[in-house]
Design a protein around this motif. Structure first.
Motif, PDB file in Angstrom:
ATOM      1  N   ASP A   1      56.071 104.765 -24.579  1.00 61.04           N
ATOM      2  CA  ASP A   1      55.332 105.377 -25.682  1.00 61.04           C
ATOM      3  C   ASP A   1      54.796 104.386 -26.711  1.00 61.04           C
ATOM      4  O   ASP A   1      54.032 104.768 -27.596  1.00 61.04           O
ATOM      5  CB  ASP A   1      56.194 106.446 -26.379  1.00 61.04           C
ATOM      6  CG  ASP A   1      56.292 107.697 -25.526  1.00 61.04           C
ATOM      7  OD1 ASP A   1      55.497 107.817 -24.563  1.00 61.04           O
ATOM      8  OD2 ASP A   1      57.157 108.547 -25.799  1.00 61.04           O
ATOM      9  N   VAL A   2      55.211 103.126 -26.583  1.00 62.40           N
ATOM     10  CA  VAL A   2      54.654 102.153 -27.534  1.00 62.40           C
ATOM     11  C   VAL A   2      53.136 102.072 -27.375  1.00 62.40           C
ATOM     12  O   VAL A   2      52.411 101.786 -28.328  1.00 62.40           O
ATOM     13  CB  VAL A   2      55.252 100.736 -27.386  1.00 62.40           C
ATOM     14  CG1 VAL A   2      56.708 100.712 -27.773  1.00 62.40           C
ATOM     15  CG2 VAL A   2      55.051 100.185 -26.002  1.00 62.40           C
TER      16      VAL A   2
ATOM     17  N   PHE B   1      55.523 108.177 -35.229  1.00 57.96           N
ATOM     18  CA  PHE B   1      54.514 109.177 -34.869  1.00 57.96           C
ATOM     19  C   PHE B   1      54.276 110.177 -35.987  1.00 57.96           C
ATOM     20  O   PHE B   1      53.161 110.659 -36.174  1.00 57.96           O
ATOM     21  CB  PHE B   1      54.902 109.905 -33.572  1.00 57.96           C
ATOM     22  CG  PHE B   1      54.582 109.109 -32.335  1.00 57.96           C
ATOM     23  CD1 PHE B   1      53.258 108.774 -32.026  1.00 57.96           C
ATOM     24  CD2 PHE B   1      55.580 108.681 -31.468  1.00 57.96           C
ATOM     25  CE1 PHE B   1      52.959 108.035 -30.887  1.00 57.96           C
ATOM     26  CE2 PHE B   1      55.289 107.938 -30.336  1.00 57.96           C
ATOM     27  CZ  PHE B   1      53.970 107.616 -30.039  1.00 57.96           C
TER      28      PHE B   1
ATOM     29  N   LEU C   1      52.250 108.373 -38.608  1.00 60.08           N
ATOM     30  CA  LEU C   1      50.906 108.225 -38.061  1.00 60.08           C
ATOM     31  C   LEU C   1      50.133 109.534 -38.169  1.00 60.08           C
ATOM     32  O   LEU C   1      48.958 109.581 -38.544  1.00 60.08           O
ATOM     33  CB  LEU C   1      51.045 107.824 -36.589  1.00 60.08           C
ATOM     34  CG  LEU C   1      49.902 107.130 -35.909  1.00 60.08           C
ATOM     35  CD1 LEU C   1      49.485 105.879 -36.663  1.00 60.08           C
ATOM     36  CD2 LEU C   1      50.314 106.755 -34.488  1.00 60.08           C
TER      37      LEU C   1
ATOM     38  N   GLN D   1      50.856 104.472 -26.795  1.00 63.76           N
ATOM     39  CA  GLN D   1      50.196 105.476 -27.626  1.00 63.76           C
ATOM     40  C   GLN D   1      50.305 105.119 -29.109  1.00 63.76           C
ATOM     41  O   GLN D   1      49.347 105.240 -29.870  1.00 63.76           O
ATOM     42  CB  GLN D   1      50.822 106.848 -27.366  1.00 63.76           C
ATOM     43  CG  GLN D   1      50.048 107.991 -28.015  1.00 63.76           C
ATOM     44  CD  GLN D   1      50.624 109.346 -27.625  1.00 63.76           C
ATOM     45  OE1 GLN D   1      51.036 109.536 -26.487  1.00 63.76           O
ATOM     46  NE2 GLN D   1      50.628 110.273 -28.568  1.00 63.76           N
ATOM     47  N   LEU D   2      51.488 104.649 -29.481  1.00 66.03           N
ATOM     48  CA  LEU D   2      51.735 104.283 -30.876  1.00 66.03           C
ATOM     49  C   LEU D   2      50.800 103.161 -31.341  1.00 66.03           C
ATOM     50  O   LEU D   2      50.102 103.285 -32.357  1.00 66.03           O
ATOM     51  CB  LEU D   2      53.194 103.846 -31.014  1.00 66.03           C
ATOM     52  CG  LEU D   2      53.687 103.515 -32.414  1.00 66.03           C
ATOM     53  CD1 LEU D   2      53.695 104.766 -33.275  1.00 66.03           C
ATOM     54  CD2 LEU D   2      55.084 102.909 -32.358  1.00 66.03           C
TER      55      LEU D   2
ATOM     56  N   GLU E   1      59.695 100.686 -23.452  1.00 65.96           N
ATOM     57  CA  GLU E   1      59.407 102.056 -23.866  1.00 65.96           C
ATOM     58  C   GLU E   1      57.920 102.340 -23.671  1.00 65.96           C
ATOM     59  O   GLU E   1      57.073 101.729 -24.315  1.00 65.96           O
ATOM     60  CB  GLU E   1      59.768 102.245 -25.350  1.00 65.96           C
ATOM     61  CG  GLU E   1      61.237 102.103 -25.662  1.00 65.96           C
ATOM     62  CD  GLU E   1      62.004 103.416 -25.491  1.00 65.96           C
ATOM     63  OE1 GLU E   1      61.382 104.445 -25.134  1.00 65.96           O
ATOM     64  OE2 GLU E   1      63.234 103.391 -25.713  1.00 65.96           O
TER      65      GLU E   1
ATOM     66  N   PHE F   1      60.479 106.167 -32.983  1.00 61.08           N
ATOM     67  CA  PHE F   1      59.276 106.862 -32.508  1.00 61.08           C
ATOM     68  C   PHE F   1      58.984 108.087 -33.355  1.00 61.08           C
ATOM     69  O   PHE F   1      57.840 108.359 -33.710  1.00 61.08           O
ATOM     70  CB  PHE F   1      59.423 107.264 -31.041  1.00 61.08           C
ATOM     71  CG  PHE F   1      59.124 106.133 -30.096  1.00 61.08           C
ATOM     72  CD1 PHE F   1      57.844 105.561 -30.073  1.00 61.08           C
ATOM     73  CD2 PHE F   1      60.083 105.645 -29.224  1.00 61.08           C
ATOM     74  CE1 PHE F   1      57.559 104.521 -29.201  1.00 61.08           C
ATOM     75  CE2 PHE F   1      59.802 104.598 -28.356  1.00 61.08           C
ATOM     76  CZ  PHE F   1      58.528 104.036 -28.343  1.00 61.08           C
TER      77      PHE F   1
END
Ligand SMILES: [Mg+2]
Lengths: 122, 434
Positions: free
Chosen positions: A11-12, B215, B218, A14-15, A9, B211
């Motif tokens: 997007d990990v 997010f 966060l 950015q996380l 994934e 996610f």
């Protein structure tokens, strides 16, 4: 301290970067990302493994799996710590990870406080 | 002439016989002189069918039956005669005659009879009358037999018709049952594929939901930080992060939503209408669902997934639920095949499943290719047949491909074909007219 994070994934990145923003800013932590097991293998081969202290790997990835990567890493760089991350926290997966030499197992969604402790305990 | 019967008695008997009624005395006498008599016990044959017809018989006493095997044409007694027909036409006997009780007959030989006929031609009239009577009687018997046969036959036909009607309604019932079981089987196949999907769905929903949670959590923390910050650069940085995070939340929320929609769509009993569908998007989603479904059931499973989607693929009017089942079925089969080959343990084997879309001749093509075990030439004809499966019992219903075939060829007027080389690859090609 350098950590390699492996997950299919995208997007990990950015996380994790936001989660560890302060640590990264403070220079306590350096993060690298690979989006497949094969990617991770070439990253490991390129950077001397002593540069990296921890590999954090997803299990379920298209192509080679996190287990394949774990096996590969433990064979080539036995002293490198590998922590597995998976949405499937069943006993089978956990036993398999530990028998292949993983130093930890985190179930998604990741508890970042726990992860931080894990990273800085190394 | 027999000793026990007197000459006068014979004359009396002959006189009673219709045939000789008008015969002049001297001729009756002449005839009587040449006659012999014979006795028969009950059950003894006097004439057998097929015998040479060289005499006629007059019954002096007793009773006989004229018959053809078991078919009795007539029973006659004293004063009556028989066997005159064969005498006239010289053909073999057409019937048998058997004594029913103790019977004495007078036998008139062919030559003697013809002598009388020569001397007294008028007797011909009697003969013809007699023959007509006999024929009529025989005819009546035959007609009666025929009638009873006809009735028997009619009864039989009626009975058979009724039986057939019963059989027919039985078969209709069986057919109804079959239709019902077919529907149940289709439903079962749907449920089976849904069951397989569940694990994939759970994973595919869990990832985006993680996610969304991560997010948003966060972002809350970032907002707290933002409130305390005074440095403009840092504040700007956080705002950028916040914006990015909101986008991610939005994207992953949509991703989860689409999966749930697909799942609902997949398990719904029937779509009423065709809808315009983006087959690239559907292919991509179901490839991943199938992948995670496989993985959840076999933790060792993995394969490379390749997608080559045509950029301007036209949307196509389809029963999206049905198409999703076809896609899922093809992906599942492909992954099953690569997993099977992987288990053979050949070094350097990289399991791979790919999906390619394109437009050819006003048709959208979806090609699902795997580098798995392949399908032998001899099986290629059978794989689309219902209940054909190569999977161990319990693992496949054997209906997947046959249902897929029906969905593509019947509901969508398209084509579903297969290419394969054993040990190399299998490629299913779906073709749907735009
Ligand atoms: Mg993954």
């Amino acid at each position: 301290m350098k950590v390699l994070i492996v997950d299919d994934e995208l997007d990990v990145e950015q996380l994790y970067r936001q989660r560890f923003r302060k640590e990264i800013k403070a220079g306590e932590l350096e993060m690298m990302f690979a989006f497949s097991a094969t990617d991770a293998m070439s990253v490991l081969a390129e950077l001397a493994p002593m540069d990296i202290v921890l590999v954090l790997s997803d299990i379920n990835m298209p192509g080679l799996t996190g287990f394949d990567l774990l096996k590969f890493t433990k064979e080539k760089y036995p002293h490198l710590n590998v922590v597995m991350v998976s949405a499937y926290g069943d006993a089978d997966n956990m036993n398999r990870a530990s028998s292949l030499g993983a130093s930890g197992f985190l179930v998604k969604p990741i508890d970042f406080t726990l992860l931080k402790e894990k990273i800085f305990s190394i | 002439m027999s000793n026990s019967i007197s000459f006068d008695f014979l004359i009396k008997v002959l006189r009673k016989v219709f045939l000789f009624q008008n015969l002049p005395d001297h001729l009756v006498k002449q005839l009587s002189e040449s006659i012999t008599t014979q006795e028969f016990e009950a059950g003894k044959a006097i004439i057998e069918k097929g015998d040479e017809g060289n005499a006629m018989f007059v019954i002096i006493s007793g009773k006989v039956k004229i018959h053809d095997g078991n078919e009795v044409v007539a029973e006659i007694n004293e004063g009556n005669f028989f066997g005159e027909m064969a005498l006239l036409d010289g053909e073999p006997r057409s019937m048998s005659v058997t004594a029913i009780e103790h019977t004495v007959v007078a036998i008139i030989n062919r030559n003697d009879f013809f002598n009388v006929l020569n001397d007294f031609p008028a007797i011909s009239k009697n003969i013809i009358t007699q023959l007509t009577r006999h024929l009529r009687a025989q005819n009546d018997v035959l007609i009666a037999q025929w009638r009873s046969r006809e009735k028997e036959l009619n009864d039989l036909v009626e009975k058979r018709t009724e039986e057939l009607a019963n059989k027919n309604s039985e078969l209709m019932l069986v057919l109804d049952n079959l239709k019902l079981s077919q529907q149940q089987l289709v439903q079962q196949e749907k449920l089976a594929s849904l069951g397989q999907l569940t694990a994939g769905i759970a994973h595919e929903i869990k990832n985006p939901l993680n996610f969304v949670n991560n997010f948003s959590q966060l972002s809350l923390e970032l907002l707290e930080e933002f409130k305390e910050l005074t440095d403009e650069t840092e504040r700007a940085e956080i705002l950028t992060d916040l914006k990015n995070n909101l986008e991610k939340i939005n994207n992953h929320g949509k991703r989860a939503d689409s999966i749930v929609k697909n799942m609902l769509n997949h398990s719904r009993t029937r779509n009423d209408d065709k809808q315009l569908a983006d087959l690239n998007k559907m292919s991509d989603e179901f490839l991943h669902l199938a992948y995670h479904g496989m993985f959840a059931n076999n933790p060792d499973f993995s394969c490379y997934m390749k997608t080559n989607f045509a950029e301007k693929l036209p949307k196509v009017n389809v029963f999206s639920q049905d198409i999703s089942r076809v896609l899922l079925n093809l992906f599942n089969n492909a992954m099953y095949a690569v997993n099977k080959r992987k288990k053979l343990g050949v070094m350097g084997y990289e399991p791979s499943v790919s999906v390619t879309t394109s437009t050819v001749n006003n048709c959208v093509l979806i090609e699902v290719e795997d580098n798995g075990t392949g399908i032998p030439e001899t099986m290629k004809d059978k794989i689309f047949e219902p209940f054909f499966t190569t999977k161990p019992s319990g693992e496949g219903t054997g209906l997947g491909l046959s249902l897929s075939y029906d969905i593509i060829t019947q509901s969508h007027k398209g084509k579903l074909s297969v290419e394969s080389v054993v040990g190399q690859y299998t490629k299913f090609i779906i073709q749907i007219p735009v």
